[in-house]
Design a protein around this motif. Structure first.
Motif, PDB file in Angstrom:
ATOM      1  N   UNK A 148      -2.555  -0.398 -26.168  1.00 43.49           N
ATOM      2  CA  UNK A 148      -3.999  -0.242 -26.273  1.00 43.49           C
ATOM      3  C   UNK A 148      -4.485   0.783 -27.267  1.00 43.49           C
ATOM      4  N   UNK A 149      -3.657   1.665 -27.763  1.00 39.83           N
ATOM      5  CA  UNK A 149      -4.159   2.705 -28.650  1.00 39.83           C
ATOM      6  C   UNK A 149      -3.412   3.997 -28.391  1.00 39.83           C
ATOM      7  N   UNK A 150      -3.919   5.075 -28.971  1.00 42.01           N
ATOM      8  CA  UNK A 150      -3.224   6.356 -28.870  1.00 42.01           C
ATOM      9  C   UNK A 150      -4.121   7.368 -28.163  1.00 42.01           C
ATOM     10  N   UNK A 151      -3.675   7.902 -27.027  1.00 46.87           N
ATOM     11  CA  UNK A 151      -4.454   8.947 -26.368  1.00 46.87           C
ATOM     12  C   UNK A 151      -4.484  10.191 -27.260  1.00 46.87           C
ATOM     13  N   UNK A 152      -5.654  10.774 -27.457  1.00 47.57           N
ATOM     14  CA  UNK A 152      -5.784  11.909 -28.376  1.00 47.57           C
ATOM     15  C   UNK A 152      -4.861  13.058 -27.989  1.00 47.57           C
ATOM     16  N   UNK A 153      -4.654  13.250 -26.721  1.00 39.22           N
ATOM     17  CA  UNK A 153      -3.842  14.399 -26.290  1.00 39.22           C
ATOM     18  C   UNK A 153      -2.358  14.218 -26.593  1.00 39.22           C
ATOM     19  N   UNK A 154      -1.938  13.000 -26.919  1.00 38.74           N
ATOM     20  CA  UNK A 154      -0.536  12.860 -27.308  1.00 38.74           C
ATOM     21  C   UNK A 154      -0.270  13.658 -28.588  1.00 38.74           C
ATOM     22  N   UNK A 155      -1.289  13.736 -29.455  1.00 37.51           N
ATOM     23  CA  UNK A 155      -1.123  14.484 -30.694  1.00 37.51           C
ATOM     24  C   UNK A 155      -1.763  15.863 -30.639  1.00 37.51           C
ATOM     25  N   UNK A 156      -2.640  16.059 -29.662  1.00 35.10           N
ATOM     26  CA  UNK A 156      -3.316  17.360 -29.512  1.00 35.10           C
ATOM     27  C   UNK A 156      -3.098  17.876 -28.088  1.00 35.10           C
ATOM     28  N   UNK A 157      -1.839  18.158 -27.723  1.00 35.77           N
ATOM     29  CA  UNK A 157      -1.568  18.502 -26.317  1.00 35.77           C
ATOM     30  C   UNK A 157      -2.222  19.811 -25.879  1.00 35.77           C
ATOM     31  N   UNK A 158      -2.604  20.650 -26.850  1.00 38.94           N
ATOM     32  CA  UNK A 158      -3.234  21.921 -26.472  1.00 38.94           C
ATOM     33  C   UNK A 158      -4.753  21.789 -26.298  1.00 38.94           C
ATOM     34  N   UNK A 159      -5.226  20.559 -26.306  1.00 33.21           N
ATOM     35  CA  UNK A 159      -6.665  20.336 -26.147  1.00 33.21           C
ATOM     36  C   UNK A 159      -6.936  19.377 -24.987  1.00 33.21           C
ATOM     37  N   UNK A 160      -6.770  19.878 -23.761  1.00 31.81           N
ATOM     38  CA  UNK A 160      -6.963  18.994 -22.583  1.00 31.81           C
ATOM     39  C   UNK A 160      -8.362  18.405 -22.526  1.00 31.81           C
ATOM     40  N   UNK A 161      -9.315  19.044 -23.224  1.00 33.03           N
ATOM     41  CA  UNK A 161     -10.678  18.490 -23.199  1.00 33.03           C
ATOM     42  C   UNK A 161     -10.757  17.128 -23.877  1.00 33.03           C
ATOM     43  N   UNK A 162      -9.671  16.753 -24.594  1.00 31.19           N
ATOM     44  CA  UNK A 162      -9.661  15.435 -25.246  1.00 31.19           C
ATOM     45  C   UNK A 162      -8.997  14.372 -24.371  1.00 31.19           C
ATOM     46  N   UNK A 163      -8.670  14.720 -23.139  1.00 31.78           N
ATOM     47  CA  UNK A 163      -7.810  13.837 -22.340  1.00 31.78           C
ATOM     48  C   UNK A 163      -8.452  12.492 -22.005  1.00 31.78           C
ATOM     49  N   UNK A 164      -9.771  12.384 -22.160  1.00 31.24           N
ATOM     50  CA  UNK A 164     -10.401  11.089 -21.866  1.00 31.24           C
ATOM     51  C   UNK A 164     -10.659  10.263 -23.132  1.00 31.24           C
ATOM     52  N   UNK A 165     -10.005  10.665 -24.245  1.00 28.78           N
ATOM     53  CA  UNK A 165     -10.261   9.969 -25.505  1.00 28.78           C
ATOM     54  C   UNK A 165      -9.084   9.095 -25.919  1.00 28.78           C
ATOM     55  N   UNK A 166      -9.443   7.926 -26.408  1.00 32.22           N
ATOM     56  CA  UNK A 166      -8.432   6.966 -26.848  1.00 32.22           C
ATOM     57  C   UNK A 166      -8.829   6.467 -28.235  1.00 32.22           C
ATOM     58  N   UNK A 167      -7.862   6.523 -29.175  1.00 27.48           N
ATOM     59  CA  UNK A 167      -8.114   6.052 -30.530  1.00 27.48           C
ATOM     60  C   UNK A 167      -7.560   4.627 -30.629  1.00 27.48           C
ATOM     61  N   UNK A 168      -8.439   3.663 -30.948  1.00 20.76           N
ATOM     62  CA  UNK A 168      -8.016   2.261 -30.959  1.00 20.76           C
ATOM     63  C   UNK A 168      -8.299   1.612 -32.313  1.00 20.76           C
ATOM     64  N   UNK A 169      -7.412   0.741 -32.704  1.00 17.54           N
ATOM     65  CA  UNK A 169      -7.540   0.055 -33.997  1.00 17.54           C
ATOM     66  C   UNK A 169      -7.471  -1.447 -33.782  1.00 17.54           C
ATOM     67  N   UNK A 170      -8.204  -2.172 -34.615  1.00 15.93           N
ATOM     68  CA  UNK A 170      -8.050  -3.630 -34.608  1.00 15.93           C
ATOM     69  C   UNK A 170      -7.986  -4.118 -36.052  1.00 15.93           C
TER      70      UNK A 170
END
Lengths: 526, 448
Positions: B405-427
């Motif tokens: 489905x995409x890449x959760x932002x926190x996978x690349x920014x683990x020190x930013x838990x405030x991004x935990x509800x963000x998903x980067x998606x491409x089509x």
């Protein structure tokens, strides 16, 4: 209707000299001239049929292109012709001996290409959920495990993209380790015979480079190293076997002296092909070494990359390896560590040196090579590579000149240009004449420590018959040089797709991109 | 061993010619106590069939992008590569040639590189491009070092919209070489004020458009402010297909343009090998890193190509070189160039249009799901959504349903838990309406 019973001539009827006038097309039979895509392509033409996007609205926020993209297109058959024709103007390993010293132009098995194209490797994204790429992580770990066993080292950083990138990775680990000790060491020692990447890497990381002279026999003298060691020295960068084709016989003493001074030993692994299965860098005192998978492990050079340069590290440097890496638990299970936060606890990575995880496509090819060879085949490869180089040396040393005398060499043999003295023929002329004999020239004018260097690395991929022909050709060229055929050498090559190219003009007035010629009318008006 | 042409008889004859008794004599320079005794502790050699089985088993454990509805981007993109491209790069003469040091027998590679450089320059709207870098991330770090040399300053201002991995690479390389990085916080909303961070000590401003979170950025004001302070604008992209549809960075005042070229011609391949694109103004060319191919003539006056301006490079300049790069991404650049030649300008525009349309359709479907919000006002083929819950957990649940489905932002920014509800998606063009519908339905169900 009648049958044609005339037949046609089936034997040549006359032998005439080659016509002087050029052909109408500029082609010479199979040697077909090919224009640039900008001269034959057309913007509106495409070799890809693309589905229509329909009426969906734009959400570009005013950032749409204002001018059409001016790039030529080719249909599929035109594409095929263009690139196949261009390809025929290249020399390649698959065409013949490619004796570039320190480049290890060995056979590239096509099994490796097939494996790298398995959808499970080629068609997986670096940021897919880890559960969907367990086989990819297993492959990275397995490739690393083989490298560790071959080198006798503690840890491996797989992500460097090529040899020089691996150097940067290894030297960055050293820099981080020194900082962690609370020290500030600013000097890196580099022997004169080193690849240019070594001093360039050290300088890029802010180190001052101090050169170590080679001794008369082409190797590094431990005493010369000791003379330069001080509390300011961070590391030595040493290639072993070195670029003179010689094993640094005092490497253990050098490593001990470097360590005693609190510095680290970086080994340039460009020439690892000579010693796989014969000795292990870890046993020699090496702290960090990059491995050019595109040399020793046969991943194709591709006209200048991609390479891959994993770095093996000693115990002392392992904690500083960059992310990402594979960490193994006591039960053998693998964890893929992607961030410094995740690494915390067992390691203090110095950072990240590339997006994603490294050259997966190259890891697959390299592991395919390693599995195919096995411990026995890997050792055989090194032995044959060294045997081939020594055979070439033995067959040529009576007519060419060895700078360091008749001593055994490793996987490559270095000649200097004394044998050309008085002939008017230079190393460059000699190399260009090899092209007419159907060979790619050897590495020339490198290493810098001998005059007019000719560095020959035949690799294990050559048969004895192939080497005999190569040796015969070189002996023939030496004879011709000594017979005073200097003009012929200066004119070489004559049987290549191009004669000698004017590199001076190219550098003086750089034309780095194609530009449409001025319209003729405008020229006439001026 | 099938790869080794020497026979036992050959070896014996060659040893005799050398005048030595055994091959081990040739290794005499290795200290005796440091030689490997017998064989390494590794398996013996294997047949081709056996290697295929071993590697085939590993490959089979992975889920290929082409086998599922696939929306993962974040710096590497699934595109359709014409069969012709892969065939051509497997031509022996391209695949098994070295760097073209001997131009008389390397015109094939050299002409491809010259065409590649011209294509990249035109795509980016710049004057010159080099013959490739390893990838977009390492190219970005090299651009920063180049800007330091050109401005004789050492502080880079880095946008929070730059790919987090690129930010990491820039930080590592810049700080190791004695420079500093002024990093703005992650910018998922696309609202950062980078102009405020530019001052007279800034060497360059590094901005990605489309950004990591998908936003299209107006580079003009950034270029203006940077130039007013004597700084350079380094413009970055990770999705080269976007340049078929959006204004090129060169037309917006960028001084160095660097990007990832994987999307054209190159497979996802778990992250590499890819190809870095690097372009700049002609006046900066002598501070450029990497190989350059230039046009010249041969002794007969025939047009030909050579590697040029090598006095910038490590093999000539050693510790004074502009970069330590040697081997780059030649074959990946070849694949890129072939794919670009097949598309042509109109073809890339059409491909870009289709990518954008697919992403717009997906954004519409996802916005319709209660609780899901698209953060972007503008985007190309990728955007960021806010989900009610932990994006990483949702991605795992969707993977369980056969949707990547995409890449959760926190996978690349683990020190930013405030991004935990963000998903980067491409089509991209590979997704069908069915794929998008399946994604939206599964996401609605998971959030249900």
């Amino acid at each position: 209707m009648t049958m044609n019973t005339q037949g046609r001539p089936t034997a040549p009827t006359a032998s005439a000299p080659l016509p002087a006038s050029p052909t109408f097309t500029g082609n010479r039979g199979l040697d077909i001239a090919e224009p640039l895509i900008f001269e034959v392509g057309r913007r509106e033409v495409s070799g890809v049929d693309i589905e229509d996007a329909g009426e969906t609205p734009f959400r570009l926020g005013g950032h749409a292109r204002k001018t059409p993209l001016d790039l030529p297109g080719l249909t599929e058959p035109e594409t095929m012709r263009h690139y196949v024709r261009l390809s025929t103007q290249n020399y390649a390993i698959d065409l013949g001996l490619y004796p570039l010293g320190s480049c290890t132009m060995k056979h590239n098995p096509r099994l490796n290409e097939k494996m790298a194209r398995l959808p499970g490797f080629a068609d997986v994204h670096p940021l897919q959920p880890l559960g969907t790429v367990s086989g990819a992580i297993e492959l990275v770990a397995e490739c690393g495990r083989w490298l560790l066993e071959m080198t006798g080292m503690a840890s491996v950083a797989m992500s460097p993209k090529a040899g020089a990138h691996g150097e940067m990775c290894g030297m960055a680990a050293i820099k981080a380790a020194i900082k962690a000790r609370g020290e500030d060491r600013t000097i890196v020692l580099v022997p004169e015979s080193a690849h240019g990447t070594n001093p360039a890497t050290a300088a890029q990381l802010g180190f001052k480079v101090v050169s170590i002279p080679a001794r008369a026999d082409g190797t590094v003298d431990p005493e010369a190293v000791k003379a330069k060691l001080s509390p300011q020295v961070a590391a030595i960068m040493l290639t072993n076997p070195n670029t003179c084709g010689l094993f640094e016989r005092d490497i253990v003493a050098i490593a001990e002296a470097v360590h005693a001074a609190g510095a680290y030993f970086y080994a340039d692994g460009a020439n690892f092909n000579a010693i796989v299965g014969k000795t292990r860098p870890g046993d020699l005192g090496v702290d960090a070494m990059h491995i050019n998978l595109h040399k020793t492990f046969s991943t194709p050079h591709g006209g200048g990359g991609p390479g891959a340069g994993p770095v093996v590290l000693s115990d002392k440097l392992a904690p500083f390896a960059p992310v990402p890496f594979v960490r193994f638990a006591d039960d053998g299970s693998a964890e893929f560590v992607e961030t410094r936060k995740q690494a915390a606890g067992s390691a203090t990575p110095f950072g990240r040196i590339t997006a994603f995880h490294g050259q997966m496509g190259m890891f697959v090819r390299a592991l395919s090579y390693m599995l195919a060879h096995g411990a026995d085949g890997l050792r055989q490869a090194s032995e044959d590579a060294v045997l081939n180089a020594n055979y070439v040396k033995a067959q040529l040393m009576d007519v060419m000149t060895l700078p360091f005398g008749d001593v055994p060499v490793m996987h490559e043999v270095l000649f200097d240009d004394r044998f050309l003295e008085g002939t008017g023929v230079t190393t460059l002329d000699f190399a260009k004449a090899m092209i007419d004999e159907g060979f790619h020239p050897m590495t020339m004018y490198f290493p810098l420590v001998v005059h007019g260097a000719l560095l020959i690395e035949p690799t294990e991929s050559e048969s004895k018959a192939g080497l005999d022909q190569f040796v015969g050709a070189l002996r023939h060229l030496v004879e011709r040089a000594k017979a005073g055929e200097v003009e012929a050498f200066k004119a070489a090559p004559v049987f290549a797709p191009r004669r000698r190219l004017d590199e001076t003009a190219a550098a003086r007035n750089p034309r780095l991109a194609w530009r449409a010629p001025e319209p003729e009318g405008r020229v006439a008006a001026e | 061993m099938r790869y080794h042409p020497l026979t036992a008889d050959d070896r014996a004859a060659m040893l005799a010619a050398i005048g030595t008794g055994s091959v081990d004599d040739l290794f005499a320079a290795i200290p005796a106590d440091k030689r490997v005794d017998g064989l390494l502790n590794l398996p013996r050699g294997a047949t081709e069939l056996s290697v295929e089985r071993t590697l085939g088993r590993m490959a089979a454990k992975n889920v290929p992008a082409g086998s599922v509805p696939f929306f993962v981007g974040a710096g590497a993109y699934k595109h359709h590569v014409p069969a012709t491209v892969d065939h051509l790069i497997q031509r022996s003469e391209f695949l098994t040639a070295y760097t073209p040091y001997q131009p008389e027998v390397s015109q094939g590679t050299l002409q491809v590189l010259f065409e590649f450089q011209t294509q990249v320059a035109r795509l980016t709207g710049m004057e010159v491009a080099n013959a490739s870098m390893y990838d977009g991330s390492t190219g970005t770090a090299e651009a920063v070092l180049m800007a330091h040399r050109l401005t004789r300053r050492s502080k880079a201002v880095v946008s929070g919209g730059l790919h987090p991995h690129y930010r990491g690479v820039v930080r590592t390389v810049t700080t190791m070489s004695g420079g500093t990085v002024s990093d703005l916080p992650p910018d998922p909303e696309g609202t950062e004020d980078i102009l405020a961070a530019i001052d007279d000590t800034t060497s360059c401003v590094v901005v990605q458009s489309p950004s990591f979170y998908g936003h299209l950025v107006d580079l003009r004001p950034i270029a203006e402010k940077a130039h007013a302070h004597g700084a350079l604008l380094v413009a970055v992209f990770t999705e080269v297909v976007a340049l078929g549809l959006i204004e090129p960075p060169g037309a917006q005042g960028a001084d160095i343009v660097v990007g990832e070229g994987q999307s054209l011609g190159n497979a996802l391949s778990f992250g590499g090998p890819y190809v870095g694109l690097f372009a700049t103004r002609e006046k900066f060319v002598r501070q450029m890193p990497g190989r350059l191919c230039g046009e010249t003539v041969d002794a007969d006056g025939q047009r030909g190509f050579v590697l040029t301006l090598s006095t910038r490079e490590q093999h000539i300049r050693r510790d004074k070189a502009t970069s330590n790069i040697c081997t780059n991404a030649g074959l990946c650049a070849t694949a890129f160039s072939i794919h670009m030649s097949m598309l042509g300008g109109a073809g890339l525009e059409k491909l870009a249009r289709l990518n954008h349309a697919n992403a717009v359709k997906l954004a519409g479907l996802l916005t319709a799901i209660p609780g899901v919000e698209v953060l972007n006002d503008s985007f190309f083929n990728e955007f960021t959504i806010r989900v009610p819950g932990d994006a990483a957990a949702i991605v795992e649940q969707l993977a369980g349903r056969g949707i990547l489905a995409g890449v959760p932002a926190t996978r690349l920014e683990p020190r930013h838990p405030e991004l935990s509800d963000l998903l980067v998606v491409a089509s991209t063009e590979v997704n069908t309406d069915e794929d998008r519908a399946a994604f939206a339905a599964a996401l609605a169900e998971v959030l249900g």
